[in-house]
Scaffold this motif. Structure first.
Motif, PDB file in Angstrom:
ATOM      1  N   ARG A   1      10.792 -26.342  24.953  1.00  0.00           N
ATOM      2  CA  ARG A   1       9.392 -27.201  24.868  1.00  0.00           C
ATOM      3  C   ARG A   1       9.197 -27.660  23.632  1.00  0.00           C
ATOM      4  O   ARG A   1       9.483 -26.792  22.537  1.00  0.00           O
ATOM      5  CB  ARG A   1       8.191 -26.032  25.365  1.00  0.00           C
ATOM      6  N   LEU A   2       8.598 -28.600  23.523  1.00  0.00           N
ATOM      7  CA  LEU A   2       8.147 -29.426  22.053  1.00  0.00           C
ATOM      8  C   LEU A   2       6.930 -28.345  21.554  1.00  0.00           C
ATOM      9  O   LEU A   2       6.037 -28.178  21.996  1.00  0.00           O
ATOM     10  CB  LEU A   2       7.415 -30.710  21.821  1.00  0.00           C
ATOM     11  N   ILE A   3       7.138 -27.702  20.150  1.00  0.00           N
ATOM     12  CA  ILE A   3       6.229 -27.266  19.354  1.00  0.00           C
ATOM     13  C   ILE A   3       5.803 -27.953  18.363  1.00  0.00           C
ATOM     14  O   ILE A   3       4.432 -28.064  18.070  1.00  0.00           O
ATOM     15  CB  ILE A   3       7.016 -25.795  18.543  1.00  0.00           C
ATOM     16  N   GLY A   4       6.299 -28.646  17.617  1.00  0.00           N
ATOM     17  CA  GLY A   4       5.878 -29.895  16.508  1.00  0.00           C
ATOM     18  C   GLY A   4       7.042 -30.550  16.012  1.00  0.00           C
ATOM     19  O   GLY A   4       8.255 -30.786  16.681  1.00  0.00           O
ATOM     20  N   SER A   5       6.689 -31.269  14.751  1.00  0.00           N
ATOM     21  CA  SER A   5       7.978 -31.766  14.207  1.00  0.00           C
ATOM     22  C   SER A   5       7.888 -31.448  12.595  1.00  0.00           C
ATOM     23  O   SER A   5       6.678 -31.299  12.062  1.00  0.00           O
ATOM     24  CB  SER A   5       7.880 -33.209  14.513  1.00  0.00           C
ATOM     25  N   LEU A   6       8.940 -31.592  12.165  1.00  0.00           N
ATOM     26  CA  LEU A   6       9.161 -31.597  10.640  1.00  0.00           C
ATOM     27  C   LEU A   6       9.675 -32.685  10.018  1.00  0.00           C
ATOM     28  O   LEU A   6      10.632 -33.048  10.550  1.00  0.00           O
ATOM     29  CB  LEU A   6      10.164 -30.479  10.390  1.00  0.00           C
ATOM     30  N   ALA A   7       8.946 -33.156   9.138  1.00  0.00           N
ATOM     31  CA  ALA A   7       9.736 -34.607   8.340  1.00  0.00           C
ATOM     32  C   ALA A   7       9.852 -34.246   6.876  1.00  0.00           C
ATOM     33  O   ALA A   7       9.094 -33.424   6.052  1.00  0.00           O
ATOM     34  CB  ALA A   7       8.410 -35.559   8.450  1.00  0.00           C
ATOM     35  N   ARG A   8      10.492 -35.231   6.373  1.00  0.00           N
ATOM     36  CA  ARG A   8      11.035 -35.266   4.963  1.00  0.00           C
ATOM     37  C   ARG A   8      10.400 -36.599   4.376  1.00  0.00           C
ATOM     38  O   ARG A   8      10.805 -37.503   5.102  1.00  0.00           O
ATOM     39  CB  ARG A   8      12.362 -35.071   4.690  1.00  0.00           C
ATOM     40  N   ALA A   9       9.643 -36.669   3.375  1.00  0.00           N
ATOM     41  CA  ALA A   9       9.275 -38.153   3.094  1.00  0.00           C
ATOM     42  C   ALA A   9       9.728 -38.089   1.579  1.00  0.00           C
ATOM     43  O   ALA A   9       9.686 -37.411   0.705  1.00  0.00           O
ATOM     44  CB  ALA A   9       7.711 -38.229   3.001  1.00  0.00           C
ATOM     45  N   CYS A  10      10.379 -39.327   1.126  1.00  0.00           N
ATOM     46  CA  CYS A  10      11.105 -39.500   0.022  1.00  0.00           C
ATOM     47  C   CYS A  10      11.087 -41.034  -0.151  1.00  0.00           C
ATOM     48  O   CYS A  10      10.908 -41.913   0.470  1.00  0.00           O
ATOM     49  CB  CYS A  10      12.550 -38.981  -0.107  1.00  0.00           C
ATOM     50  N   PRO A  11      11.396 -41.309  -1.630  1.00  0.00           N
ATOM     51  CA  PRO A  11      11.431 -42.896  -1.870  1.00  0.00           C
ATOM     52  C   PRO A  11      12.543 -43.504  -0.987  1.00  0.00           C
ATOM     53  O   PRO A  11      13.574 -42.789  -0.867  1.00  0.00           O
ATOM     54  CB  PRO A  11      11.811 -42.768  -3.390  1.00  0.00           C
ATOM     55  N   SER A  12      12.209 -44.916  -0.649  1.00  0.00           N
ATOM     56  CA  SER A  12      13.224 -45.459   0.500  1.00  0.00           C
ATOM     57  C   SER A  12      14.606 -45.472  -0.242  1.00  0.00           C
ATOM     58  O   SER A  12      15.555 -45.457   0.242  1.00  0.00           O
ATOM     59  CB  SER A  12      12.709 -46.870   0.697  1.00  0.00           C
ATOM     60  N   ALA A  13      14.485 -45.808  -1.709  1.00  0.00           N
ATOM     61  CA  ALA A  13      15.656 -46.045  -2.407  1.00  0.00           C
ATOM     62  C   ALA A  13      16.576 -44.941  -2.544  1.00  0.00           C
ATOM     63  O   ALA A  13      17.649 -45.035  -2.746  1.00  0.00           O
ATOM     64  CB  ALA A  13      15.408 -46.529  -3.793  1.00  0.00           C
TER      65      ALA A  13
END
Length: 265
Positions: free
Chosen positions: A222-234
């Motif tokens: 079951r879905l609990i949440g999500s984890l993301a990584r944000a960084c410069p596109s380059a």
């Protein structure tokens, strides 16, 4: 602030709580007259609900006969940080992660929104000598159809929930480039599930990309949440994403394991 927006809440409690949704960064102070006009209440009804919310500490009196959010919300936020199993699991796993010019963001699903509840790393990223403030920050809700963190969660909802989301937001789906119809939308989400991650480039913050994975319950997926990584596109062109996704999935698995430990303790 929009005018003459009718509330859809059927109960008195729901109608009172609709008032809370009117407060925002753009509108931190509201008068009873403004609230009545937007929600279609009479002045006496607005004042009655405002008194109840004030008594509960959810709003507070402000200068010039206005109202603002109340101290009880701060108390509840603190309680949530101490008791929410996803927040606690994410904090336990992510707090020791070293983030140099990238950030890790933990998200929870909230109605048709995705809310960042915990972040590790800088608020400002560096890109070609510029400083870029990450817009997807803790406490800010975003559309279910915009950004990697949202798409990773959306793709792993139940089939029924996905169909409901589509039927209630067809224009938003098309605007997000997720398909012109139900079949195209379903195909797009199937692709995310197959790859195991979602990406977005500069949808939320200019010059910043996101890669995100779902956090799934060990017991029933079951879905609990999500984890993301944000960084410069380059720093992460699209052809390099498959090499970075496994590390993010490993973190999401550790969060799921910690979540299971906390909820079964």
């Amino acid at each position: 602030m929009a005018a003459n927006v009718k509330t859809s809440s059927p109960s008195s409690l729901g109608r009172a709580l609709d008032i809370l949704s009117l407060f925002s960064v753009a509108s931190p102070l509201l008068t009873a007259e403004e609230i009545a006009a937007v929600l279609g209440y009479t002045r006496s009804t607005a004042y009655r609900y405002l008194k109840e919310l004030c008594d509960a500490g959810l709003i507070a009196n402000a200068p010039e006969s206005a109202y603002t959010l109340g101290p009880r919300i701060v108390e509840l936020e603190r309680m949530l940080a101490l008791t929410d199993p996803l927040y606690r699991a994410g904090q336990q796993v992510l707090a020791s992660e070293h983030c140099d010019n990238h950030a890790l963001l933990l998200h929870s699903l909230y109605q048709d929104k995705v809310l960042c509840i915990y972040k590790v790393g800088p608020d400002v990223l560096r890109h070609n000598g510029q400083q870029i403030t990450i817009r997807r920050a803790r406490g800010i809700p975003f559309s279910l159809f915009q950004g990697a963190a949202s798409l990773a969660a959306l793709a792993h909802l139940s089939s029924h929930r996905i169909k409901q989301a589509y039927l209630g937001n067809e224009e938003a789906v098309r605007a997000a480039g997720l398909g012109q119809n139900w079949l195209e939308f379903r195909h797009a989400l199937a692709g995310i599930r197959r790859s195991g991650y979602a990406t977005s480039y500069e949808q939320i913050t200019p010059f910043v990309m996101g890669i995100a994975v779902p956090i799934l319950s060990l017991q029933d997926q079951r879905l609990i949440g999500s984890l993301a990584r944000a960084c410069p596109s380059a720093a992460m062109p699209s052809d390099s994403v498959p090499r970075h996704a496994p590390a993010l999935r490993a973190l999401s698995l550790r969060i799921a394991q910690e979540y299971a430990r906390i909820t079964h303790a």
